[in-house]
Design a protein around this motif. Structure first.
Motif, mmCIF file in Angstrom:
data_model
loop_
_atom_site.group_PDB
_atom_site.id
_atom_site.type_symbol
_atom_site.label_atom_id
_atom_site.label_comp_id
_atom_site.label_asym_id
_atom_site.label_seq_id
_atom_site.Cartn_x
_atom_site.Cartn_y
_atom_site.Cartn_z
ATOM 1 N N GLN A 123 0.807 -1.210 0.000
ATOM 2 C CA GLN A 123 0.000 0.000 0.000
ATOM 3 C C GLN A 123 0.848 1.271 0.000
ATOM 4 O O GLN A 123 0.319 2.373 0.111
ATOM 5 C CB GLN A 123 -0.953 -0.012 1.203
ATOM 6 N N THR A 124 2.162 1.117 -0.112
ATOM 7 C CA THR A 124 3.121 2.224 -0.165
ATOM 8 C C THR A 124 2.831 3.263 0.923
ATOM 9 O O THR A 124 2.640 4.451 0.646
ATOM 10 C CB THR A 124 3.142 2.889 -1.556
ATOM 11 N N THR A 125 2.833 2.800 2.138
ATOM 12 C CA THR A 125 2.581 3.676 3.272
ATOM 13 C C THR A 125 3.189 3.050 4.529
ATOM 14 O O THR A 125 3.462 1.848 4.558
ATOM 15 C CB THR A 125 1.070 3.886 3.479
ATOM 16 N N PHE A 126 3.404 3.862 5.534
ATOM 17 C CA PHE A 126 3.875 3.342 6.815
ATOM 18 C C PHE A 126 2.712 2.769 7.609
ATOM 19 O O PHE A 126 1.554 3.151 7.424
ATOM 20 C CB PHE A 126 4.546 4.451 7.631
ATOM 21 N N GLU A 127 3.033 1.847 8.505
ATOM 22 C CA GLU A 127 2.052 1.354 9.450
ATOM 23 C C GLU A 127 2.678 1.308 10.833
ATOM 24 O O GLU A 127 3.891 1.137 10.990
ATOM 25 C CB GLU A 127 1.501 -0.012 9.047
ATOM 26 N N LEU A 128 1.830 1.482 11.827
ATOM 27 C CA LEU A 128 2.258 1.499 13.217
ATOM 28 C C LEU A 128 1.691 0.276 13.916
ATOM 29 O O LEU A 128 0.478 0.084 13.953
ATOM 30 C CB LEU A 128 1.756 2.784 13.900
ATOM 31 N N GLN A 129 2.566 -0.562 14.448
ATOM 32 C CA GLN A 129 2.137 -1.778 15.132
ATOM 33 C C GLN A 129 2.037 -1.499 16.630
ATOM 34 O O GLN A 129 3.000 -1.075 17.264
ATOM 35 C CB GLN A 129 3.112 -2.915 14.859
ATOM 36 N N THR A 130 0.840 -1.742 17.181
ATOM 37 C CA THR A 130 0.571 -1.443 18.581
ATOM 38 C C THR A 130 0.010 -2.669 19.293
ATOM 39 O O THR A 130 -0.294 -3.686 18.664
ATOM 40 C CB THR A 130 -0.453 -0.293 18.708
ATOM 41 N N ARG A 131 -0.136 -2.554 20.584
ATOM 42 C CA ARG A 131 -0.714 -3.645 21.368
ATOM 43 C C ARG A 131 -2.142 -3.914 20.923
ATOM 44 O O ARG A 131 -2.925 -2.984 20.732
ATOM 45 C CB ARG A 131 -0.696 -3.299 22.860
ATOM 46 N N PHE A 132 -2.476 -5.191 20.748
ATOM 47 C CA PHE A 132 -3.836 -5.580 20.398
ATOM 48 C C PHE A 132 -4.677 -5.620 21.675
ATOM 49 O O PHE A 132 -4.317 -6.285 22.639
ATOM 50 C CB PHE A 132 -3.836 -6.942 19.716
ATOM 51 N N VAL A 133 -5.778 -4.897 21.666
ATOM 52 C CA VAL A 133 -6.626 -4.782 22.844
ATOM 53 C C VAL A 133 -7.891 -5.610 22.648
ATOM 54 O O VAL A 133 -8.661 -5.382 21.711
ATOM 55 C CB VAL A 133 -7.006 -3.309 23.110
ATOM 56 N N LYS A 134 -8.106 -6.565 23.536
ATOM 57 C CA LYS A 134 -9.324 -7.389 23.487
ATOM 58 C C LYS A 134 -10.395 -6.697 24.331
ATOM 59 O O LYS A 134 -10.741 -7.141 25.426
ATOM 60 C CB LYS A 134 -9.046 -8.788 24.019
#
Length: 230
Positions: A123-134
């Motif tokens: 997708q030619t973009t940055f992504e931010l990986q964060t904690r998955f919240v249930k």
């Protein structure tokens, strides 16, 4: 002084991840992950890390009316899409607030901390990986329910205004929009998460649930007039 000592104490237990500051993580070359949310600033996917842990990956996006507003007010599309410095700052800001917010709110509110910044090649973009919240969104009140407080009203009128006071006094003025001031959809930025059993038996009294601030990155500038009732 007390807040500084508390932050230093928490810092002792903070795990520092390698792919921060100077370079993004390994590129993401395809998109086959499950979509778990979307908003004006991007789409969130469920991501499984190499160690098997679940993360929420926020892939930054800009399209339609949102893109037009960004060009009008900023002269460019969402900076988190293309500016590595901007998205790295977002990562650092989350992790700083991950220390401050629980202290400010006595554990009633926490921040979904950021783990890594990666480049999404597809997708030619940055992504931010964060904690998955249930967690879940605030329940809306109705006339037949008597066993639970009005969570949405309490979040909007009590929790978020108190949080905004701390943000403003600490210099995080740009986050007031994401914390509800003038933002008609800010309730969606918080999820209510059950407190795990280990935390409940740690020797201190805690609530059975806590609010997790999951979205700190806005897709549009604060364009709505601020109501004096907010």
């Amino acid at each position: 002084m007390a807040s500084t000592m508390a932050v230093k104490e928490v810092l002792k237990n903070v795990k520092i991840y390698e792919n921060a500051i100077d370079k993004p993580g390994e590129p993401v070359s395809h998109e086959s992950r499950q979509e778990i949310g979307r908003g004006r600033s991007g789409i969130v996917y469920l991501h499984h890390d190499d160690d098997g842990s679940s993360l929420a990956s926020k892939v930054f996006d800009s399209r339609g009316l949102t893109k037009a507003i960004q060009w009008l007010f900023l002269g460019a599309p969402n900076p988190y899409m293309w500016n590595q410095d901007a998205v790295e700052c977002a990562k650092i800001r989350r992790n700083i607030l991950g220390l401050l917010v629980p202290f400010w709110t006595a554990g009633k509110v926490e921040v979904a901390g950021a783990r890594a910044v990666v480049w999404n090649h597809a997708q030619t973009t940055f992504e931010l990986q964060t904690r998955f919240v249930k967690g879940r969104a605030a329940s809306l009140d109705h006339s037949l329910r008597t066993h639970r407080d009005d969570e949405a009203v309490n979040l909007w009128r009590r929790t978020m205004p108190a949080l905004r006071k701390h943000l403003e006094s600490a210099g995080f003025d740009g986050l007031l929009w994401q914390a509800g001031i003038g933002n008609p959809v800010a309730l969606n930025n918080f999820l209510l998460e059950p407190v795990d059993r280990e935390t409940q038996t740690a020797g201190r009294k805690v609530s059975n649930e806590r609010w997790i601030w999951i979205d700190l990155e806005s897709g549009v500038p604060a364009i709505f007039p601020v109501s004096p009732k907010v």
